[in-house]
Design a protein around this motif. Sequence first.
Motif, PDB file in Angstrom:
ATOM      1  N   PHE A   1       0.810  -1.405  -0.193  1.00 41.68           N
ATOM      2  CA  PHE A   1       0.086  -0.134  -0.537  1.00 41.68           C
ATOM      3  C   PHE A   1       1.135   1.123  -0.219  1.00 41.68           C
ATOM      4  CE2 PHE A   1       1.028  -0.332   3.746  1.00 41.68           C
ATOM      5  CZ  PHE A   1       0.462   1.321   4.410  1.00 41.68           C
TER       6      PHE A   1
ATOM      7  N   THR B   1      -0.014   5.089   1.282  1.00 41.17           N
ATOM      8  CA  THR B   1      -0.821   6.218   1.439  1.00 41.17           C
ATOM      9  C   THR B   1      -0.478   7.875   2.190  1.00 41.17           C
ATOM     10  OG1 THR B   1      -1.707   4.828   3.039  1.00 41.17           O
ATOM     11  CG2 THR B   1      -2.298   7.072   3.638  1.00 41.17           C
TER      12      THR B   1
ATOM     13  N   TYR C   1      -6.740  11.345   3.958  1.00 36.51           N
ATOM     14  CA  TYR C   1      -5.119  11.002   3.713  1.00 36.51           C
ATOM     15  C   TYR C   1      -6.518  10.340   1.921  1.00 36.51           C
ATOM     16  CZ  TYR C   1      -7.436   7.382   6.746  1.00 36.51           C
ATOM     17  OH  TYR C   1      -7.959   6.504   6.933  1.00 36.51           O
TER      18      TYR C   1
ATOM     19  N   VAL D   1      -5.430   6.053  -0.527  1.00 37.06           N
ATOM     20  CA  VAL D   1      -4.551   5.009  -0.146  1.00 37.06           C
ATOM     21  C   VAL D   1      -4.500   4.781  -1.662  1.00 37.06           C
ATOM     22  CG1 VAL D   1      -5.176   2.585   1.066  1.00 37.06           C
ATOM     23  CG2 VAL D   1      -6.220   5.068   1.652  1.00 37.06           C
TER      24      VAL D   1
ATOM     25  N   THR E   1      -3.563   0.770  -3.216  1.00 36.24           N
ATOM     26  CA  THR E   1      -2.764  -0.765  -2.377  1.00 36.24           C
ATOM     27  C   THR E   1      -2.817  -1.251  -4.109  1.00 36.24           C
ATOM     28  OG1 THR E   1      -5.247  -1.262  -3.155  1.00 36.24           O
ATOM     29  CG2 THR E   1      -4.594  -0.533  -0.492  1.00 36.24           C
TER      30      THR E   1
ATOM     31  N   TYR F   1      -7.685   2.736  -4.211  1.00 32.02           N
ATOM     32  CA  TYR F   1      -8.796   2.619  -2.524  1.00 32.02           C
ATOM     33  C   TYR F   1      -9.416   3.482  -2.569  1.00 32.02           C
ATOM     34  CZ  TYR F   1     -10.100   1.245   2.014  1.00 32.02           C
ATOM     35  OH  TYR F   1     -10.874   0.347   2.941  1.00 32.02           O
TER      36      TYR F   1
ATOM     37  N   ASP G   1      -4.106   1.731   5.406  1.00 32.74           N
ATOM     38  CA  ASP G   1      -3.431   0.949   4.790  1.00 32.74           C
ATOM     39  C   ASP G   1      -4.030   0.553   3.619  1.00 32.74           C
ATOM     40  OD1 ASP G   1      -4.668  -1.176   6.202  1.00 32.74           O
ATOM     41  OD2 ASP G   1      -2.880  -1.868   7.626  1.00 32.74           O
ATOM     42  N   GLY G   2      -5.383   0.505   3.356  1.00 25.45           N
ATOM     43  CA  GLY G   2      -6.508  -0.101   2.789  1.00 25.45           C
ATOM     44  C   GLY G   2      -6.336  -1.158   3.164  1.00 25.45           C
TER      45      GLY G   2
END
Length: 440
Positions: free
Chosen positions: A112, A114, A153, A155, A157, A167, A209-210
Amino acid sequence: MKQKLFKCLPVAVAALLLGGTAQAQEKMSAEANQLSTWSIGVNAGVLSPISPLGGKNDFSNWKSSLGYGLYIKKQFTPYFSLRLDGVRGKLKGDNSEAWDGGGTNASPVSAFETDLSYSGSLNAVVNLFNIDMFNKNSAVQLYASAGAGLAGYKVKTAAGSGALTDYAGGKTISELIIPVGVGAKFKVAEKVNLDLGWTINYVDGDNLDGYYRGSNDKYNYAYAGLEFSLGKGKQLAWHNPVALTYDEALQAKQTANALKSDLDAQKAENARLRTEMNDLLKDSDGDGVADKLDKCPGTPAGVVVDGSGCPLKVPAPVEKIIITEADRKVVADAIKNLEFDLGKATIRQKSYATLNRVAELLIQKNFSLKLAGHTDNTGSAALNMRLSKDRAESVKAYLVSQGANASRIEATGYGMNQPIASNKTAAGRQQNRRVEFTLF
């Protein structure tokens, strides 16, 4: 869990603000009021998606990325401040390594990335202590912080060995964060501090972090930066009340010693003055006059003395003079019968008999007599003034010739200045030409 944290956020922020306000209302000394309380800071460091203080890590291999931030801070006391922080950067991780306990991560997400678009938080910062307790302005201090804020944020992945993809449709995700940190500051100049810190941010969600595993994500930020003090005066954060109290105690002791010395000197001076005063007031003969002023020392007891200590000469009692109606009649007859030659101070003979009775009265009763001569307004003022004076003197001379005491007779002339009747008629002018007799 997310809803509970959001409900707690207003309470936490309000508590921080109230605490700051309460601290700000504490009475500061005159020196503290001159200290700088505002500052700004910039920093840069390492962002990583883990927490060493417990919790689960979603990926076996976390990576360090560049982070940077800034803050503005208000110092309320030497030990307490509120700081508004902002941080940006990236967070990365993958499962390319085995777990510490062995085995591999069975997550469908292999990696991932971010992008921390923004991270803002309000933090309460507490200075734990100043290193040098005997220095009013220390050079090193440790601190701890805690607060609440919001992070936004995006993300990306990857699954397996595939490329990173957006994401949540590439949308910016906003979550509540709870930052907790520690740090150390070093004063490098009067207005500049080196700031080393480490903050762990707990996220109210599991999508940083997905990868969703049922526990909240976290990330930490280790940084180094510079803090710049704003305004005039020294920094309040470096002000050490313990050392100030110590200095004040030393100063108070020095002041007390100085006052004691002054008191001892004053006591000695008072003793000297008391001795001099006793010598000055010494009265050997007890007459009430000090020896240094007594011109007649050795005066017998009971003798009344004057200011120089010599026996006081008591004057003979003055005989009281009583003027009777008969006495006043003698004087009135003399005034009534007193005549002068026209325009002269010569007394006519017909006035002698009554003047003789006045002379006898002065001799017998030791009276004093005032003679006041007056005229009408015929002639000049100077002539009338001289004539009135001469007539009064003429009466005095006659009375003295009959044995009266000259020192008890006063003769004064008033001219035409004190009329008792109108000068427009002959009768009035006759009344104004007179010599008044006053017994006393």
